[in-house]
Design a protein around this motif. Structure first.
Motif, mmCIF file in Angstrom:
data_model
loop_
_atom_site.group_PDB
_atom_site.id
_atom_site.type_symbol
_atom_site.label_atom_id
_atom_site.label_comp_id
_atom_site.label_asym_id
_atom_site.label_seq_id
_atom_site.Cartn_x
_atom_site.Cartn_y
_atom_site.Cartn_z
ATOM 1 N N GLY A 1 0.796 -1.387 0.009
ATOM 2 C CA GLY A 1 0.018 0.059 -0.026
ATOM 3 C C GLY A 1 0.710 1.184 0.023
ATOM 4 O O GLY A 1 0.506 2.204 -0.851
ATOM 5 N N VAL A 2 1.771 1.426 0.916
ATOM 6 C CA VAL A 2 2.668 2.672 1.027
ATOM 7 C C VAL A 2 3.694 2.584 -0.260
ATOM 8 O O VAL A 2 3.733 3.719 -0.664
ATOM 9 N N PHE A 3 4.214 1.529 -0.758
ATOM 10 C CA PHE A 3 4.838 1.332 -2.024
ATOM 11 C C PHE A 3 4.143 1.912 -3.142
ATOM 12 O O PHE A 3 4.741 2.747 -3.751
ATOM 13 N N GLN A 4 2.858 1.648 -3.373
ATOM 14 C CA GLN A 4 1.999 2.376 -4.519
ATOM 15 C C GLN A 4 1.830 3.731 -4.177
ATOM 16 O O GLN A 4 1.890 4.279 -5.155
ATOM 17 N N ILE A 5 1.493 4.280 -3.060
ATOM 18 C CA ILE A 5 1.389 5.604 -2.685
ATOM 19 C C ILE A 5 2.686 6.294 -3.018
ATOM 20 O O ILE A 5 2.762 7.361 -3.576
ATOM 21 N N LEU A 6 3.818 5.851 -2.650
ATOM 22 C CA LEU A 6 5.026 6.582 -2.929
ATOM 23 C C LEU A 6 5.251 6.452 -4.452
ATOM 24 O O LEU A 6 5.818 7.229 -4.838
ATOM 25 N N LEU A 7 5.012 5.445 -5.243
ATOM 26 C CA LEU A 7 5.288 5.249 -6.456
ATOM 27 C C LEU A 7 4.518 6.330 -7.361
ATOM 28 O O LEU A 7 5.176 6.835 -8.525
ATOM 29 N N ARG A 8 3.454 6.494 -6.978
ATOM 30 C CA ARG A 8 2.449 7.487 -7.667
ATOM 31 C C ARG A 8 2.936 8.761 -7.249
ATOM 32 O O ARG A 8 2.151 9.923 -7.829
ATOM 33 N N ASN A 9 3.445 9.058 -6.235
ATOM 34 C CA ASN A 9 3.791 10.502 -5.695
ATOM 35 C C ASN A 9 4.911 11.123 -6.666
ATOM 36 O O ASN A 9 5.958 10.429 -6.605
ATOM 37 N N ARG A 10 4.915 12.216 -7.191
ATOM 38 C CA ARG A 10 5.868 12.960 -8.247
ATOM 39 C C ARG A 10 6.989 13.009 -7.605
ATOM 40 O O ARG A 10 7.837 12.999 -8.341
#
Length: 239
Positions: A98-107
């Protein structure tokens, strides 16, 4: 250990897990974090011992709700702890999808951030054989051929630990199959040395060069023979 109230909120949410339904808990986490920040809590404060920020801790304890709220508030996505790990490294290591995906999508997230030993998130994901993360990082445009301080790429590491799934994904996306590290070792050489049969086969299936020697002039076949990996010697002879 130098934990601030904000760090504790990032780890535990609104308090200890009471077994109440998760949604209330997520709301209360967000609320506690917002309240602390409104009162001037320091967003990027670091722990004395490890140098981790609240965002690192949210990643390490797989708290996606907390991570999102911290990032929305302007937390530094690329702050480094004492080993040079960023929150993205921490999310990979903890398999916190979950955190991984949030960071990945964070520019603002640097997908190619390097730990002090040069390890990128992609190298870490390949080394720890965490499912799905290698592909997601490549899709998000992480540097596929980035090397750590010893010259090893994600493909070197995936081959060494016999992470065949990552080997195949990396090769499919045109990772350099014959990259050489500081000791002139190729991914095939490492696979042969470590007894990684499936990885060796995948590399040979993708035309990895078996004639490249290391800095001591040894071939992959030599090192496999030296380490008594007879199945790999046979594979190298017959493939």
């Amino acid at each position: 250990m130098g934990l601030t109230p904000l760090m504790i909120a990032a780890v535990r949410g609104g308090g200890l897990d009471t077994g109440e339904d998760i949604e209330n808990n997520e709301d209360s986490t967000a609320q506690v974090i917002s309240d602390l920040l409104a009162q001037g809590a320091e967003l990027n404060a670091t722990m004395d011992k490890t140098g981790e920020t609240s965002l690192h801790l949210a990643a390490r304890f797989a708290r996606a709700d907390a991570a999102k709220r911290l990032l929305d508030a302007g937390a530094d996505a690329n702050s480094q702890d004492n080993t040079g790990r960023t929150p993205l490294h921490a999310a990979v290591a903890a398999d916190a999808m979950g955190v991984f995906q949030i960071l990945l999508r964070n520019r603002a997230t640097n997908l190619n951030a390097r730990m002090h030993d040069g390890t990128t998130p992609l190298i870490l994901a390949a080394r720890l054989a965490i499912e799905g993360m290698v592909e997601d990082l490549i899709t998000a445009d992480a540097d596929i051929n980035a090397a750590d301080n010893s010259g090893k790429t994600a493909l070197h590491w995936a081959a060494a630990v016999n992470n065949t799934e990552a080997v195949n994904i990396l090769l499919m996306h045109h990772a350099n199959r014959d990259a050489q590290d500081d000791k002139d070792e190729t991914p095939l050489f490492l696979a042969a040395r470590e007894g990684s049969y499936e990885a060796s086969k995948a590399l040979l299936d993708n035309f990895a060069n078996r004639e490249i020697t290391d800095h001591m002039d040894r071939l992959p076949r030599d090192v496999a023979s030296e380490r008594l990996h007879h199945d790999i010697v046979r594979l190298l002879d017959e493939h």
